[in-house]
Design a protein around this motif. Structure first.
Motif, PDB file in Angstrom:
ATOM      1  N   SER A 166       0.814  -1.210   0.000  1.00  0.00           N
ATOM      2  CA  SER A 166       0.000   0.000   0.000  1.00  0.00           C
ATOM      3  C   SER A 166       0.848   1.261   0.000  1.00  0.00           C
ATOM      4  O   SER A 166       1.813   1.379   0.763  1.00  0.00           O
ATOM      5  CB  SER A 166      -0.911  -0.002   1.235  1.00  0.00           C
ATOM      6  OG  SER A 166      -1.570   1.236   1.366  1.00  0.00           O
ATOM      7  N   ALA A 167       0.438   2.228  -0.811  1.00  0.00           N
ATOM      8  CA  ALA A 167       1.105   3.536  -0.804  1.00  0.00           C
ATOM      9  C   ALA A 167       0.988   4.211   0.554  1.00  0.00           C
ATOM     10  O   ALA A 167       1.813   5.066   0.901  1.00  0.00           O
ATOM     11  CB  ALA A 167       0.504   4.429  -1.886  1.00  0.00           C
ATOM     12  N   SER A 168       0.005   3.828   1.354  1.00  0.00           N
ATOM     13  CA  SER A 168      -0.165   4.419   2.676  1.00  0.00           C
ATOM     14  C   SER A 168       0.934   4.003   3.644  1.00  0.00           C
ATOM     15  O   SER A 168       1.040   4.556   4.742  1.00  0.00           O
ATOM     16  CB  SER A 168      -1.528   4.034   3.264  1.00  0.00           C
ATOM     17  OG  SER A 168      -1.580   2.650   3.558  1.00  0.00           O
ATOM     18  N   ARG A 169       1.778   3.042   3.230  1.00  0.00           N
ATOM     19  CA  ARG A 169       2.885   2.610   4.073  1.00  0.00           C
ATOM     20  C   ARG A 169       4.214   3.079   3.490  1.00  0.00           C
ATOM     21  O   ARG A 169       5.245   2.419   3.614  1.00  0.00           O
ATOM     22  CB  ARG A 169       2.869   1.081   4.243  1.00  0.00           C
ATOM     23  CG  ARG A 169       1.622   0.568   4.933  1.00  0.00           C
ATOM     24  CD  ARG A 169       1.435   1.174   6.314  1.00  0.00           C
ATOM     25  NE  ARG A 169       2.435   0.681   7.261  1.00  0.00           N
ATOM     26  CZ  ARG A 169       2.866   1.387   8.305  1.00  0.00           C
ATOM     27  NH1 ARG A 169       2.427   2.622   8.534  1.00  0.00           N
ATOM     28  NH2 ARG A 169       3.755   0.863   9.131  1.00  0.00           N
ATOM     29  N   PHE A 170       4.173   4.261   2.886  1.00  0.00           N
ATOM     30  CA  PHE A 170       5.370   4.882   2.319  1.00  0.00           C
ATOM     31  C   PHE A 170       5.524   6.280   2.886  1.00  0.00           C
ATOM     32  O   PHE A 170       4.567   7.064   2.924  1.00  0.00           O
ATOM     33  CB  PHE A 170       5.273   4.959   0.797  1.00  0.00           C
ATOM     34  CG  PHE A 170       6.468   5.611   0.135  1.00  0.00           C
ATOM     35  CD1 PHE A 170       7.652   4.917  -0.031  1.00  0.00           C
ATOM     36  CD2 PHE A 170       6.395   6.930  -0.313  1.00  0.00           C
ATOM     37  CE1 PHE A 170       8.758   5.514  -0.641  1.00  0.00           C
ATOM     38  CE2 PHE A 170       7.488   7.534  -0.935  1.00  0.00           C
ATOM     39  CZ  PHE A 170       8.672   6.819  -1.097  1.00  0.00           C
ATOM     40  N   ILE A 171       6.743   6.608   3.325  1.00  0.00           N
ATOM     41  CA  ILE A 171       7.080   7.958   3.781  1.00  0.00           C
ATOM     42  C   ILE A 171       8.012   8.592   2.762  1.00  0.00           C
ATOM     43  O   ILE A 171       9.102   8.074   2.511  1.00  0.00           O
ATOM     44  CB  ILE A 171       7.779   7.939   5.160  1.00  0.00           C
ATOM     45  CG1 ILE A 171       6.905   7.273   6.219  1.00  0.00           C
ATOM     46  CG2 ILE A 171       8.135   9.369   5.585  1.00  0.00           C
ATOM     47  CD1 ILE A 171       7.635   7.025   7.526  1.00  0.00           C
ATOM     48  N   TRP A 172       7.568   9.695   2.188  1.00  0.00           N
ATOM     49  CA  TRP A 172       8.424  10.455   1.277  1.00  0.00           C
ATOM     50  C   TRP A 172       9.278  11.384   2.122  1.00  0.00           C
ATOM     51  O   TRP A 172       8.846  12.454   2.543  1.00  0.00           O
ATOM     52  CB  TRP A 172       7.570  11.218   0.278  1.00  0.00           C
ATOM     53  CG  TRP A 172       8.330  12.106  -0.657  1.00  0.00           C
ATOM     54  CD1 TRP A 172       9.680  12.204  -0.823  1.00  0.00           C
ATOM     55  CD2 TRP A 172       7.753  13.073  -1.560  1.00  0.00           C
ATOM     56  NE1 TRP A 172       9.991  13.145  -1.766  1.00  0.00           N
ATOM     57  CE2 TRP A 172       8.826  13.699  -2.234  1.00  0.00           C
ATOM     58  CE3 TRP A 172       6.449  13.458  -1.859  1.00  0.00           C
ATOM     59  CZ2 TRP A 172       8.607  14.692  -3.176  1.00  0.00           C
ATOM     60  CZ3 TRP A 172       6.231  14.450  -2.801  1.00  0.00           C
ATOM     61  CH2 TRP A 172       7.307  15.054  -3.463  1.00  0.00           C
ATOM     62  N   ILE A 173      10.490  10.952   2.427  1.00  0.00           N
ATOM     63  CA  ILE A 173      11.424  11.715   3.240  1.00  0.00           C
ATOM     64  C   ILE A 173      11.978  12.893   2.437  1.00  0.00           C
ATOM     65  O   ILE A 173      12.278  12.759   1.256  1.00  0.00           O
ATOM     66  CB  ILE A 173      12.552  10.789   3.735  1.00  0.00           C
ATOM     67  CG1 ILE A 173      11.984   9.732   4.693  1.00  0.00           C
ATOM     68  CG2 ILE A 173      13.675  11.579   4.395  1.00  0.00           C
ATOM     69  CD1 ILE A 173      12.966   8.630   5.029  1.00  0.00           C
ATOM     70  N   HIS A 174      12.083  14.030   3.072  1.00  0.00           N
ATOM     71  CA  HIS A 174      12.566  15.285   2.475  1.00  0.00           C
ATOM     72  C   HIS A 174      11.588  15.837   1.435  1.00  0.00           C
ATOM     73  O   HIS A 174      12.003  16.448   0.447  1.00  0.00           O
ATOM     74  CB  HIS A 174      13.950  15.116   1.821  1.00  0.00           C
ATOM     75  CG  HIS A 174      14.989  14.505   2.701  1.00  0.00           C
ATOM     76  ND1 HIS A 174      15.099  14.794   4.037  1.00  0.00           N
ATOM     77  CD2 HIS A 174      15.982  13.605   2.421  1.00  0.00           C
ATOM     78  CE1 HIS A 174      16.114  14.104   4.548  1.00  0.00           C
ATOM     79  NE2 HIS A 174      16.658  13.378   3.597  1.00  0.00           N
ATOM     80  N   THR A 175      10.312  15.656   1.679  1.00  0.00           N
ATOM     81  CA  THR A 175       9.312  16.189   0.741  1.00  0.00           C
ATOM     82  C   THR A 175       9.506  17.673   0.491  1.00  0.00           C
ATOM     83  O   THR A 175       9.247  18.173  -0.611  1.00  0.00           O
ATOM     84  CB  THR A 175       7.894  15.950   1.286  1.00  0.00           C
ATOM     85  OG1 THR A 175       7.756  14.589   1.696  1.00  0.00           O
ATOM     86  CG2 THR A 175       6.845  16.261   0.231  1.00  0.00           C
TER      87      THR A 175
END
Length: 321
Positions: free
Chosen positions: A205-214
């Motif tokens: 799931s995309a909900s289990r992704f953190i875009w670090i340094h957004t």
């Protein structure tokens, strides 16, 4: 302000979740403020350099323990270590600092991007990469006897390479088996969207992704797209950019209703073994001392501040027992 984090990967029971830390599994009721992106120990030299990731444990503890004590005094109850394999991860040193301070640290499995990828990661078959990350999530680290709390990756600024994609696909498969979150140091929005595509292709799931340094992506439409897909966006430049700029970006996200998908931190610390006495460490206190009062003065209520500093970090990094 809740975001669209409603999906549950097949086969994973989310009825009870815990933060996996150096001091064991912790329930939400035992935690208050959590810093979701910091560093205790980092070596930004490539792994082939002499002395890479080597340091005297006692010296690291002496340098970093006072930084931990500073945030304990401010009500911070856990910190997420973001140094992964390739940039000097030392789960054993994180454990030593944690035990010396009685403070839980969440440490990742996974691998950084090229050219920081280690020979093992570069040469391993896909199944071996998945098994390695799964093993660190469920059994123990290679260098310390406790379990990884999450998966930390990275991708090149110009696009994800073939090797980085292999690592990401293996990570998505390991994460789907455990419920772990995947966070990635990703500067460009289009690359983050590519990573989300790959994760979903692997059935996670995309909900289990953190875009670090957004915050490094100036085109805010990519921030919008990430949230619309359910991902976490992370503004981790508190005290590294002007306070008014950081505050403005957070307020814009809150005004758009992204409070339930937003993580905020410093990306600071840390002991660097390449520098005398570990370099010049920067404290983890600016969020507590400066940014939260600024947000409160701008009209952000206590419930929302609690969402950003307590609820969101736990929801992002917690997973089933």
């Amino acid at each position: 302000m809740a975001g669209p984090h409603t999906e549950t990967p097949a086969g994973v029971d989310r009825s009870e979740r815990f933060l996996y830390t150096t001091l064991g599994l912790l329930e939400r009721s035992r935690l208050d403020m959590i810093l979701p992106h910091e560093h205790v120990f980092v070596d930004l030299r490539t792994p082939d350099q002499p002395g890479y990731a080597r340091a005297d444990e006692t010296e690291v503890v002496a340098v970093m323990a006072p930084r931990i004590e500073e945030i304990k005094e401010r009500g911070v109850t856990a910190l997420v270590e973001c140094s992964t394999v390739g940039v000097g991860r030392r789960a054993d040193i994180d454990l030593a600092v944690s035990r010396a301070t009685g403070f839980p640290i969440v440490v990742p499995t996974g691998s950084y991007r090229e050219p920081w990828i280690t020979p093992f990661v570069r040469e391993a078959e896909d199944d071996a990469l998945e098994a390695w990350m799964f093993g660190e999530l469920t059994e123990r680290f290679d260098e310390a006897d406790y379990r990884a709390g999450w998966i930390k990756l990275s991708a090149g600024d110009d696009g994800i390479t073939q090797l980085e994609e292999r690592v990401l696909r293996a990570a998505a498969r390991a994460a789907a088996r455990t419920g772990a979150v995947i966070g990635s140091h990703t500067i460009r929005g289009r690359v983050a969207m590519q990573q989300l595509d790959i994760i979903e292709q692997e059935g996670y799931s995309a909900s289990r992704f953190i875009w670090i340094h957004t915050q490094e992506e100036p085109d805010l439409s990519f921030h919008d797209e990430a949230v619309s897909r359910g991902a976490w966006i992370e503004y981790d430049h508190v005290s590294r950019s002007p306070d008014e700029d950081v505050k403005s970006l957070i307020l814009q996200a809150l005004e758009k209703g992204y409070g339930g998908n937003l993580l905020v931190s410093h990306d600071l610390g840390w002991f660097d073994p390449a520098l005398p006495k570990g370099g010049n460490q920067r404290p983890y206190t600016h969020l507590s001392d400066v940014m939260l009062p600024l947000l409160k003065a701008s009209g952000v209520d206590e419930e929302t501040l609690g969402l950003l500093t307590m609820e969101n970090p736990f929801r992002a990094f917690a997973r089933p027992a």
